[in-house]
Design a protein around this motif. Structure first.
Motif, PDB file in Angstrom:
ATOM      1  N   GLY A 232       0.782  -1.227   0.000  1.00 49.09           N
ATOM      2  CA  GLY A 232       0.000   0.000   0.000  1.00 49.09           C
ATOM      3  C   GLY A 232       0.813   1.276   0.000  1.00 49.09           C
ATOM      4  N   VAL A 233       2.147   1.166  -0.005  1.00 46.69           N
ATOM      5  CA  VAL A 233       3.017   2.345   0.003  1.00 46.69           C
ATOM      6  C   VAL A 233       3.766   2.405  -1.323  1.00 46.69           C
ATOM      7  CG1 VAL A 233       4.960   3.505   1.136  1.00 46.69           C
ATOM      8  CG2 VAL A 233       3.302   2.200   2.500  1.00 46.69           C
ATOM      9  N   ASP A 234       3.660   3.535  -2.029  1.00 51.36           N
ATOM     10  CA  ASP A 234       4.369   3.671  -3.293  1.00 51.36           C
ATOM     11  C   ASP A 234       5.869   3.510  -3.061  1.00 51.36           C
ATOM     12  OD1 ASP A 234       4.044   4.774  -6.270  1.00 51.36           O
ATOM     13  OD2 ASP A 234       5.855   5.643  -5.396  1.00 51.36           O
ATOM     14  N   HIS A 235       6.539   2.897  -4.028  1.00 53.38           N
ATOM     15  CA  HIS A 235       7.953   2.585  -3.827  1.00 53.38           C
ATOM     16  C   HIS A 235       8.805   3.840  -3.645  1.00 53.38           C
ATOM     17  CE1 HIS A 235       8.593   3.641  -8.071  1.00 53.38           C
ATOM     18  NE2 HIS A 235       9.883   3.635  -7.814  1.00 53.38           N
ATOM     19  N   ALA A 236       8.407   4.967  -4.244  1.00 55.67           N
ATOM     20  CA  ALA A 236       9.180   6.199  -4.091  1.00 55.67           C
ATOM     21  C   ALA A 236       9.102   6.719  -2.656  1.00 55.67           C
ATOM     22  CB  ALA A 236       8.679   7.258  -5.068  1.00 55.67           C
ATOM     23  N   VAL A 237       7.921   6.656  -2.068  1.00 55.24           N
ATOM     24  CA  VAL A 237       7.737   7.085  -0.676  1.00 55.24           C
ATOM     25  C   VAL A 237       8.551   6.200   0.260  1.00 55.24           C
ATOM     26  CG1 VAL A 237       6.055   7.371   1.184  1.00 55.24           C
ATOM     27  CG2 VAL A 237       5.454   8.028  -1.161  1.00 55.24           C
ATOM     28  N   ARG A 238       8.478   4.898   0.031  1.00 57.26           N
ATOM     29  CA  ARG A 238       9.232   3.952   0.856  1.00 57.26           C
ATOM     30  C   ARG A 238      10.738   4.156   0.678  1.00 57.26           C
ATOM     31  NH1 ARG A 238      10.092   1.156   5.399  1.00 57.26           N
ATOM     32  NH2 ARG A 238      10.868  -0.968   5.036  1.00 57.26           N
ATOM     33  N   SER A 239      11.175   4.416  -0.550  1.00 58.55           N
ATOM     34  CA  SER A 239      12.599   4.637  -0.815  1.00 58.55           C
ATOM     35  C   SER A 239      13.115   5.860  -0.061  1.00 58.55           C
ATOM     36  CB  SER A 239      12.836   4.817  -2.316  1.00 58.55           C
ATOM     37  OG  SER A 239      12.553   3.635  -3.024  1.00 58.55           O
ATOM     38  N   ALA A 240      12.327   6.927  -0.043  1.00 53.79           N
ATOM     39  CA  ALA A 240      12.742   8.136   0.668  1.00 53.79           C
ATOM     40  C   ALA A 240      12.878   7.864   2.163  1.00 53.79           C
ATOM     41  CB  ALA A 240      11.737   9.259   0.418  1.00 53.79           C
ATOM     42  N   GLU A 241      11.952   7.093   2.700  1.00 53.28           N
ATOM     43  CA  GLU A 241      12.004   6.745   4.121  1.00 53.28           C
ATOM     44  C   GLU A 241      13.290   5.979   4.447  1.00 53.28           C
ATOM     45  OE1 GLU A 241       9.407   3.567   5.355  1.00 53.28           O
ATOM     46  OE2 GLU A 241       9.004   4.548   7.269  1.00 53.28           O
ATOM     47  N   LEU A 242      13.605   5.002   3.617  1.00 53.89           N
ATOM     48  CA  LEU A 242      14.801   4.193   3.835  1.00 53.89           C
ATOM     49  C   LEU A 242      16.071   5.005   3.608  1.00 53.89           C
ATOM     50  CD1 LEU A 242      13.565   1.045   1.892  1.00 53.89           C
ATOM     51  CD2 LEU A 242      13.909   1.164   4.364  1.00 53.89           C
ATOM     52  N   ALA A 243      16.067   5.832   2.572  1.00 53.63           N
ATOM     53  CA  ALA A 243      17.266   6.586   2.202  1.00 53.63           C
ATOM     54  C   ALA A 243      17.683   7.573   3.283  1.00 53.63           C
ATOM     55  CB  ALA A 243      17.021   7.324   0.888  1.00 53.63           C
ATOM     56  N   GLN A 244      16.731   8.216   3.922  1.00 50.68           N
ATOM     57  CA  GLN A 244      17.075   9.212   4.938  1.00 50.68           C
ATOM     58  C   GLN A 244      17.908   8.594   6.055  1.00 50.68           C
ATOM     59  OE1 GLN A 244      13.735  11.201   6.782  1.00 50.68           O
ATOM     60  NE2 GLN A 244      15.026  12.820   7.613  1.00 50.68           N
ATOM     61  N   ASN A 245      17.493   7.446   6.530  1.00 50.56           N
ATOM     62  CA  ASN A 245      18.216   6.782   7.602  1.00 50.56           C
ATOM     63  C   ASN A 245      19.594   6.308   7.143  1.00 50.56           C
ATOM     64  OD1 ASN A 245      18.051   5.503  10.400  1.00 50.56           O
ATOM     65  ND2 ASN A 245      18.539   3.723   9.142  1.00 50.56           N
ATOM     66  N   LEU A 246      19.639   5.708   5.962  1.00 48.62           N
ATOM     67  CA  LEU A 246      20.905   5.200   5.433  1.00 48.62           C
ATOM     68  C   LEU A 246      21.918   6.322   5.227  1.00 48.62           C
ATOM     69  CD1 LEU A 246      19.545   2.644   2.826  1.00 48.62           C
ATOM     70  CD2 LEU A 246      21.006   2.084   4.775  1.00 48.62           C
ATOM     71  N   LEU A 247      21.477   7.409   4.632  1.00 41.97           N
ATOM     72  CA  LEU A 247      22.386   8.516   4.342  1.00 41.97           C
ATOM     73  C   LEU A 247      22.882   9.183   5.619  1.00 41.97           C
ATOM     74  CD1 LEU A 247      20.523  10.054   1.281  1.00 41.97           C
ATOM     75  CD2 LEU A 247      22.743   8.898   1.250  1.00 41.97           C
ATOM     76  N   ASN A 248      21.998   9.322   6.588  1.00 41.82           N
ATOM     77  CA  ASN A 248      22.393   9.919   7.862  1.00 41.82           C
ATOM     78  C   ASN A 248      23.483   9.090   8.533  1.00 41.82           C
ATOM     79  OD1 ASN A 248      22.062  11.891  10.014  1.00 41.82           O
ATOM     80  ND2 ASN A 248      21.122  10.227  11.180  1.00 41.82           N
ATOM     81  N   GLU A 249      23.308   7.775   8.548  1.00 43.31           N
ATOM     82  CA  GLU A 249      24.300   6.898   9.167  1.00 43.31           C
ATOM     83  C   GLU A 249      25.613   6.874   8.395  1.00 43.31           C
ATOM     84  OE1 GLU A 249      23.639   3.117  10.585  1.00 43.31           O
ATOM     85  OE2 GLU A 249      21.842   3.596  11.712  1.00 43.31           O
ATOM     86  N   ALA A 250      25.524   7.017   7.082  1.00 45.80           N
ATOM     87  CA  ALA A 250      26.728   6.951   6.256  1.00 45.80           C
ATOM     88  C   ALA A 250      27.581   8.207   6.361  1.00 45.80           C
ATOM     89  CB  ALA A 250      26.340   6.718   4.800  1.00 45.80           C
ATOM     90  N   GLY A 251      27.005   9.287   6.877  1.00 46.83           N
ATOM     91  CA  GLY A 251      27.750  10.533   6.982  1.00 46.83           C
ATOM     92  C   GLY A 251      27.499  11.500   5.845  1.00 46.83           C
ATOM     93  N   PHE A 252      26.407  11.279   5.107  1.00 47.01           N
ATOM     94  CA  PHE A 252      26.018  12.202   4.038  1.00 47.01           C
ATOM     95  C   PHE A 252      25.740  13.582   4.631  1.00 47.01           C
ATOM     96  CE2 PHE A 252      22.468  14.161   1.644  1.00 47.01           C
ATOM     97  CZ  PHE A 252      23.044  14.239   0.376  1.00 47.01           C
TER      98      PHE A 252
END
Length: 272
Positions: A140-160
């Motif tokens: 029920g969640v569009d893949h773009a919305v889900r991708s943004a949710e996942l990306a924010q956490n990943l990028l923050n941890e990576a030091g972006f």
């Protein structure tokens, strides 16, 4: 990718629809990863943690590059690229698609005289489809919305540099051809690059890979040809920039030539 069932439903005959397990009216207009009942429980994989995936965040004096020459010149890029190599795996939506989107966006930006932030482009390219892949998608969640949710956490941890996150988010949320176009020029060009990847010989190859996945085919090439015919007629119209429209003309001709040849070689489509 299981969610590609919906993409097939809209273009196939009713007989083909039944064969792939979706009924008319279940799905929306053709999308690369539309909302359709998945084959696993909802909720998706928890938002990934880079540390738990044992990704190296240590700076290196050695500057690496991807196969197409995209520089990996910082520790956060190294972390995100390593993550993508291990997790963004799919013949149509995976690492190679991400590389093409990055490079084609740069080509379009040069033609349109738009300045790009390559940090933003790197982050968006390698994570924009993560939310549509098995294990990360959510019912029920569009893949773009889900991708943004996942990306924010990943990028923050990576030091972006998270002061740039707002534009990364806009690019990811706006990259799909079936939603409202983004207002930012860089985001528009990234969307255009994504559109172009559905056309030409690369578009044929990607759609073949999707439609012949286990559980999505009616054992013929009819679903594939149906999608390609639809894209040949309408996908070029999704371009925003003039440069995209120019490139799309050539790719559209490639696609139409393929379809004409295929029709001839399959006895007017009777033996697909």
């Amino acid at each position: 990718m299981k969610t590609t069932l919906c993409l097939l439903v809209l273009i196939c005959s009713s007989q083909a629809m039944a064969a792939i397990g979706c009924l008319p009216g279940q799905c929306e207009l053709p999308k690369p990863r539309p909302t359709c009942p998945p084959s696993r429980p909802s909720g998706g994989r928890p938002i990934p943690q880079l540390a738990s995936l044992e990704i190296n965040l240590v700076d290196s004096n050695e500057i690496k590059a991807t196969p197409t020459g995209i520089l990996i010149d910082s520790s956060w890029k190294n972390a995100i690229y390593d993550f993508a190599k291990k997790n963004v795996r799919h013949p149509s939506w995976g690492l190679s698609h991400a590389e093409r989107n990055y490079q084609v966006t740069k080509i379009l930006a040069e033609k349109e005289k738009v300045e790009l932030d390559l940090d933003v482009l790197f982050a968006a390219s390698f994570l924009h489809d993560l939310g549509g892949l098995k294990g990360y998608e959510v019912e029920g969640v569009d893949h773009a919305v889900r991708s943004a949710e996942l990306a924010q956490n990943l990028l923050n941890e990576a030091g972006f540099p998270m002061e740039k996150w707002a534009l990364v988010k806009e690019i990811i949320l706006g990259h799909t051809y079936y939603t409202a176009a983004p207002t930012n020029k860089a985001a528009q060009l990234f969307r255009d690059a994504d559109v172009l990847d559905f056309l030409g010989n690369i578009g044929v190859t990607r759609i073949l890979a999707i439609t012949q996945e286990e559980g999505t085919s009616d054992s013929t090439l009819n679903p594939t040809v149906g999608i390609l015919n639809t894209f040949a007629k309408s996908m070029a119209e999704k371009c925003i920039s003039e440069s995209c429209k120019e490139i799309a003309k050539g790719r559209q001709e490639e696609l139409l030539l393929f379809l004409r040849s295929l029709n001839k070689e399959s006895f007017n489509g009777k033996a697909l």
